[in-house]
Design an enzyme around this catalytic site. Structure first.
Site, PDB file in Angstrom:
ATOM      1  N   ASP A   1     -15.547   0.873   6.601  1.00 12.90           N
ATOM      2  CA  ASP A   1     -14.615   1.952   6.244  1.00 12.90           C
ATOM      3  C   ASP A   1     -15.236   2.958   5.276  1.00 12.90           C
ATOM      4  O   ASP A   1     -14.956   4.155   5.375  1.00 12.90           O
ATOM      5  CB  ASP A   1     -13.320   1.382   5.633  1.00 12.90           C
TER       6      ASP A   1
ATOM      7  N   SER B   1      -8.274   2.333   8.653  1.00 14.57           N
ATOM      8  CA  SER B   1      -8.864   2.418   7.323  1.00 14.57           C
ATOM      9  C   SER B   1      -8.015   1.655   6.300  1.00 14.57           C
ATOM     10  O   SER B   1      -8.528   0.830   5.534  1.00 14.57           O
ATOM     11  CB  SER B   1      -8.974   3.903   6.947  1.00 14.57           C
TER      12      SER B   1
ATOM     13  N   LYS C   1      -8.631  -2.803   4.999  1.00 18.14           N
ATOM     14  CA  LYS C   1      -8.892  -3.193   3.605  1.00 18.14           C
ATOM     15  C   LYS C   1      -7.818  -4.170   3.118  1.00 18.14           C
ATOM     16  O   LYS C   1      -8.110  -5.127   2.407  1.00 18.14           O
ATOM     17  CB  LYS C   1      -8.956  -1.955   2.714  1.00 18.14           C
TER      18      LYS C   1
ATOM     19  N   ARG D   1     -15.374  11.070   7.999  1.00 17.80           N
ATOM     20  CA  ARG D   1     -14.099  11.734   8.348  1.00 17.80           C
ATOM     21  C   ARG D   1     -13.808  12.869   7.377  1.00 17.80           C
ATOM     22  O   ARG D   1     -13.326  13.930   7.769  1.00 17.80           O
ATOM     23  CB  ARG D   1     -12.954  10.718   8.313  1.00 17.80           C
TER      24      ARG D   1
ATOM     25  N   HIS E   1       0.859  -1.180   0.000  1.00 19.35           N
ATOM     26  CA  HIS E   1       0.000   0.000   0.000  1.00 19.35           C
ATOM     27  C   HIS E   1       0.893   1.227   0.000  1.00 19.35           C
ATOM     28  O   HIS E   1       1.885   1.276   0.717  1.00 19.35           O
ATOM     29  CB  HIS E   1      -0.900   0.030   1.245  1.00 19.35           C
TER      30      HIS E   1
HETATM   31  N1  URA Z   1      -6.392   6.093   2.461  1.00 18.26           N
HETATM   32  C1  URA Z   1      -7.336   5.323   3.061  1.00 18.26           C
HETATM   33  O1  URA Z   1      -7.787   4.333   2.491  1.00 18.26           O
HETATM   34  N2  URA Z   1      -7.763   5.684   4.268  1.00 18.26           N
HETATM   35  C2  URA Z   1      -7.286   6.775   4.940  1.00 18.26           C
HETATM   36  O2  URA Z   1      -7.715   7.021   6.041  1.00 18.26           O
HETATM   37  C3  URA Z   1      -6.294   7.545   4.306  1.00 18.26           C
HETATM   38  C4  URA Z   1      -5.858   7.170   3.063  1.00 18.26           C
END
Ligand code: URA
Length: 444
Positions: free
Chosen positions: A163, A185, A189, A170, A84
């Site tokens: 999320d 978050s 995933k 958010r 990521h």
């Molecule tokens: N990317 C995400 O998927 N979540 C976040 O909180 C910030 C960046």
């Protein structure tokens, strides 16, 4: 009932006491099922944003969010991995990394996002390829990975649905920049992909969300601890995001830049970063004994065409016609969209390139249509830049340093901003190093 739950959770957060696990799970369940009122979710998010929560609570929150939707499971070897990135400029790594890793015999069920703020998104880049479909169900992801070795799919509501709503709230309550909330978050995933190993590329610098090394390391430590706590072998690489990555920036142009690297040439900077991330994942999954051996394996599949072959198979499995995918691999520009205009910028000075301001390029690209300002904005896939100058290289006044690909005429503000983005000095600066440091659990 919901009021009491949120009150109890907020009191625990404010006083630094541990939240009750049952409360946390009831909260996530209410978010995922959309039964908890948005105002109450906001109250809790603001409380966590202001006071923070412990690593154990972040891990429990992440696990709950992961389990709020489908979790992929894999048979056989423990060789399922992914990376990521927190988002960069010219950051096309996923397009190269997923097929290169698959060509080395590991499995990559990659979920990716669209552009966020000034940074580009893998899904927007892939959607410039004719026919490429990123909307895969969990079942289709599993099938594609089992046949090709990798897939790249858009985040969707079947994976970590809690999320989706938390992120949207958010976004409008200014609570995005909270380390535990970002951690939960991102990691929820990735964990839902059923991974054994994960590399986190935490960008740091003017064109990153984390501007300082201190903040980038804090986020890296939080994500590494949480992902390891969920049983995923995880390492973070904190990398410099002041200079753009590679030579190509913009959606379709980054597909071209990726294919050049998959053909065994292309930008050395991009190739190095792919080798670093891929090598680390091969080492973490036990495919290679060392990181260096992992990097050499990645270099080999880039040079011998196996990574490119896997990329073509992935495109075909995800909807692109075979003839188009084959042509794309040989001559990407003949397949990808082209902009109506292109403008070359020349250096006004001789000397050494001191820096190329990645943030300035990202802002101009976004304004020209390569990115969005609101979710409804359409992306102009052909918009972007090709850089011919690199940091620390010699340049002569009158040399071309960048070509801008655009649809509408450039404004005088864009021209001024681009002219200021190139800084020239009489002397070379210290050699540029993309990797600033590695964060693993042993360091914490
Ligand atoms: N990317 C995400 O998927 N979540 C976040 O909180 C910030 C960046």
């Amino acid at each position: 009932m919901s009021h009491t739950l949120i009150q109890r959770m907020c009191e625990a957060v404010r006083s630094g006491e541990k939240m009750v696990l049952g409360d946390l799970n009831a909260f996530i369940d209410g978010v995922a099922r959309r039964t908890l009122p948005v105002e109450l979710i906001e109250v809790w998010l603001k409380c966590v944003h202001s006071h923070g929560i412990s690593v154990e609570e972040t891990t429990a929150l992440t696990a709950g969010m992961m389990n709020s939707g489908a979790v992929l499971t894999w048979r056989g070897d423990s060789n399922v991995c992914d990376k990521h990135s927190t988002g960069g400029v010219g950051d096309k790594m996923s397009l190269i990394l997923a097929p290169a890793l698959a060509a080395c015999g590991v499995r990559v069920p990659m979920l990716a996002g669209r552009g966020l703020g000034h940074t580009g998104g893998t899904i927007d880049k892939l959607e410039s390829i004719p026919g490429f479909n990123c909307n895969l169900s969990p079942e289709k992801m599993s099938k594609t990975v089992e046949s090709v070795g990798c897939c790249i799919a858009a985040q969707n509501d079947s994976i970590a649905p809690a999320d989706g709503l938390l992120y949207a709230i958010r976004d409008v309550t200014d609570t995005v920049d909270s380390i535990p909330l970002i951690t939960a978050s991102i990691v929820s995933k990735k964990a839902a992909e059923g991974l054994n190993a994960l590399v986190l590329d935490v960008k740091c610098g003017r064109a990153a969300f984390m501007k300082t090394e201190h903040d980038a390391v804090q986020l890296a430590e939080s994500m590494v601890r949480t992902a390891n706590g969920l049983g995923i072998k995880t390492i973070a690489q904190v990398t410099d995001m002041n200079e753009p990555i590679g030579t190509h920036i913009g959606n379709a142009l980054e597909v071209t830049g990726s294919i050049l690297v998959l053909q065994g040439h292309g930008s050395g900077d991009t190739r190095e970063l792919v080798m670093l991330q891929g090598g680390q994942l091969l080492h973490l999954t036990g495919k290679t004994a060392t990181l260096e051996e992992g990097k050499s394996r990645i270099a080999r599949v880039l040079d011998n065409g196996q990574a490119l072959e896997t990329f073509v198979k992935m495109c075909v499995q995800q909807g692109t016609e075979i003839a188009v995918a084959t042509k794309l691999a040989l001559d990407p520009e003949s397949v990808l969209p082209k902009s109506q205009r292109s403008t070359e910028f020349l250096s006004s000075q001789s000397g050494f390139v001191q820096s190329i301001d990645a943030m300035a390029l990202a802002e101009v690209a976004r304004e020209l249509g390569a990115g969005r300002f609101s979710m409804e904005d359409e992306i102009l896939h052909a918009v972007g830049f090709i850089l011919t100058a690199r940091k620390n290289e010699a340049i002569t006044a009158g040399d071309k340093w960048i070509t801008v690909h655009h649809e509408e005429p450039l404004s005088s503000e864009h021209i001024t901003k681009l002219n200021h983005a190139l800084r020239i000095s009489d002397q070379k600066s210290a050699p540029f190093r993309r990797l600033i440091r590695t964060v693993d659990e042993s360091e914490q």
